[in-house]
Design a protein around this motif. Structure first.
Motif, short mmCIF file in Angstrom:
data_model
loop_
_atom_site.label_atom_id
_atom_site.label_comp_id
_atom_site.label_asym_id
_atom_site.label_seq_id
_atom_site.Cartn_x
_atom_site.Cartn_y
_atom_site.Cartn_z
N ASP A 1 48.56 27.90 30.68
CA ASP A 1 47.66 28.76 29.91
C ASP A 1 46.41 27.99 29.52
O ASP A 1 46.50 26.97 28.83
N VAL A 2 45.25 28.50 29.96
CA VAL A 2 43.97 27.86 29.65
C VAL A 2 43.08 28.90 28.98
O VAL A 2 42.74 29.92 29.59
N TYR A 3 42.72 28.64 27.74
CA TYR A 3 41.86 29.52 26.97
C TYR A 3 40.57 28.78 26.62
O TYR A 3 40.54 27.95 25.72
N LEU A 4 39.54 29.07 27.36
CA LEU A 4 38.24 28.45 27.14
C LEU A 4 37.16 29.51 26.91
O LEU A 4 35.99 29.28 27.17
N ALA A 5 37.57 30.65 26.43
CA ALA A 5 36.63 31.75 26.18
C ALA A 5 35.71 31.43 25.00
O ALA A 5 36.04 30.60 24.15
N ASP A 6 34.58 32.09 25.00
CA ASP A 6 33.63 32.00 23.88
C ASP A 6 33.15 30.58 23.64
O ASP A 6 33.12 30.10 22.50
N ASN A 7 32.75 29.92 24.71
CA ASN A 7 32.14 28.59 24.64
C ASN A 7 30.76 28.68 25.26
O ASN A 7 30.16 29.76 25.28
N TRP B 1 41.42 32.16 30.71
CA TRP B 1 40.36 32.85 29.98
C TRP B 1 39.08 32.01 30.04
O TRP B 1 39.00 30.95 29.43
N LEU B 2 38.11 32.49 30.79
CA LEU B 2 36.80 31.86 30.87
C LEU B 2 35.70 32.84 30.46
O LEU B 2 34.53 32.64 30.77
N SER B 3 36.08 33.88 29.76
CA SER B 3 35.12 34.91 29.39
C SER B 3 34.14 34.42 28.33
O SER B 3 34.41 33.49 27.58
N ASN B 4 33.00 35.08 28.31
CA ASN B 4 31.96 34.83 27.30
C ASN B 4 31.49 33.38 27.26
O ASN B 4 31.47 32.74 26.21
N ASN B 5 31.12 32.88 28.43
CA ASN B 5 30.50 31.57 28.58
C ASN B 5 29.15 31.78 29.24
O ASN B 5 28.59 32.86 29.17
N GLN B 6 28.65 30.78 29.92
CA GLN B 6 27.38 30.86 30.63
C GLN B 6 27.58 30.56 32.12
O GLN B 6 26.69 30.03 32.78
N LEU B 7 28.75 30.90 32.63
CA LEU B 7 29.07 30.63 34.03
C LEU B 7 28.28 31.54 34.95
O LEU B 7 28.19 32.75 34.71
N THR B 8 27.73 30.96 36.01
CA THR B 8 27.02 31.77 37.00
C THR B 8 27.73 31.75 38.35
O THR B 8 27.42 32.53 39.23
N GLY B 9 28.69 30.86 38.51
CA GLY B 9 29.44 30.77 39.75
C GLY B 9 30.49 29.69 39.67
O GLY B 9 30.69 29.07 38.61
N PHE B 10 31.16 29.45 40.78
CA PHE B 10 32.26 28.50 40.84
C PHE B 10 32.17 27.68 42.11
O PHE B 10 31.62 28.14 43.12
N SER C 1 48.96 33.83 37.68
CA SER C 1 49.95 34.86 38.00
C SER C 1 49.89 36.07 37.08
O SER C 1 50.35 37.15 37.45
N ASP C 2 49.31 35.94 35.89
CA ASP C 2 49.29 37.08 34.97
C ASP C 2 47.89 37.63 34.75
O ASP C 2 47.61 38.78 35.03
N GLU C 3 46.97 36.80 34.24
CA GLU C 3 45.65 37.32 33.92
C GLU C 3 44.57 36.26 34.08
O GLU C 3 44.81 35.07 33.89
N CYS C 4 43.38 36.74 34.42
CA CYS C 4 42.21 35.88 34.58
C CYS C 4 41.01 36.67 34.08
O CYS C 4 40.66 37.70 34.67
N TYR C 5 40.39 36.20 33.02
CA TYR C 5 39.27 36.92 32.43
C TYR C 5 38.00 36.10 32.49
O TYR C 5 37.95 34.98 32.00
N MET C 6 36.98 36.68 33.11
CA MET C 6 35.70 36.01 33.24
C MET C 6 34.53 36.91 32.84
O MET C 6 33.39 36.59 33.10
N HIS C 7 34.82 38.03 32.21
CA HIS C 7 33.75 38.93 31.79
C HIS C 7 32.86 38.24 30.76
O HIS C 7 33.24 37.24 30.16
N GLY C 8 31.67 38.75 30.61
CA GLY C 8 30.75 38.21 29.61
C GLY C 8 30.06 36.93 30.04
O GLY C 8 29.59 36.17 29.19
N ASN C 9 29.99 36.69 31.34
CA ASN C 9 29.23 35.56 31.87
C ASN C 9 28.02 36.14 32.60
O ASN C 9 28.14 36.61 33.74
N PRO C 10 26.86 36.12 31.96
CA PRO C 10 25.67 36.75 32.56
C PRO C 10 25.32 36.13 33.92
O PRO C 10 25.33 34.92 34.07
N GLY C 11 25.06 36.97 34.89
CA GLY C 11 24.66 36.49 36.20
C GLY C 11 25.77 35.87 37.01
O GLY C 11 25.52 35.10 37.93
N LEU C 12 27.02 36.17 36.69
CA LEU C 12 28.16 35.60 37.40
C LEU C 12 28.17 36.02 38.86
O LEU C 12 28.09 37.20 39.18
#
Length: 127
Positions: free
Chosen positions: A34-40, A59-68, A78-89
């Motif tokens: 479990d990795v929770y790095l949201a809102d950074n 959880w990588l949501s609400n960061n400044q990620l533009t790509g990977f 296996s369960d969930e992956c959240y990346m919403h809230g990254n402008p220009g992803l």
């Protein structure tokens, strides 16, 4: 660098901390589920992130990620992956058959998913 010494760590919960980058040593934490790095303020994730093959929740949501990096194509919690809230992803290096591409938000219907896929703002995922 000492982060890599925490080999038995299973949960990394560092949301809401204004983190701007991750050390490459995160790849040594292969026991993470479990990795929770949201809102950074993350602007990227290191390619070593792909070594985390046992992820259940990411959880990588609400960061400044533009790509990977291209290695991210294999990341598939296996369960969930959240990346919403990254402008220009860009979804170009997100695997099409992964939870990171579909990003279904069953429990959070007010959110819009990861915006990845055909005709979505993030573009199509890698096939």
């Amino acid at each position: 660098a000492s982060l890599g010494l925490l080999g038995s760590l299973t949960t990394l919960q560092l949301g809401n901390n204004d983190i701007t980058s991750l050390p490459i040593e995160i790849g040594a934490l292969t026991g993470l589920t479990d990795v929770y790095l949201a809102d950074n303020a993350l602007t990227s994730v290191p390619s070593e992130f792909a070594a985390l093959t046992g992820l259940v929740d990411l959880w990588l949501s609400n960061n400044q990620l533009t790509g990977f990096p291209t290695e991210f194509r294999t990341v598939d919690p296996s369960d969930e992956c959240y990346m919403h809230g990254n402008p220009g992803l860009s979804c170009a290096n997100i695997g099409a058959d992964t939870t990171c591409c579909t990003g279904e938000l069953d429990n959070f219907s007010a959110l819009t998913g990861n915006n990845c896929g055909a005709d979505l703002p993030g573009g199509e995922c890698h096939s």
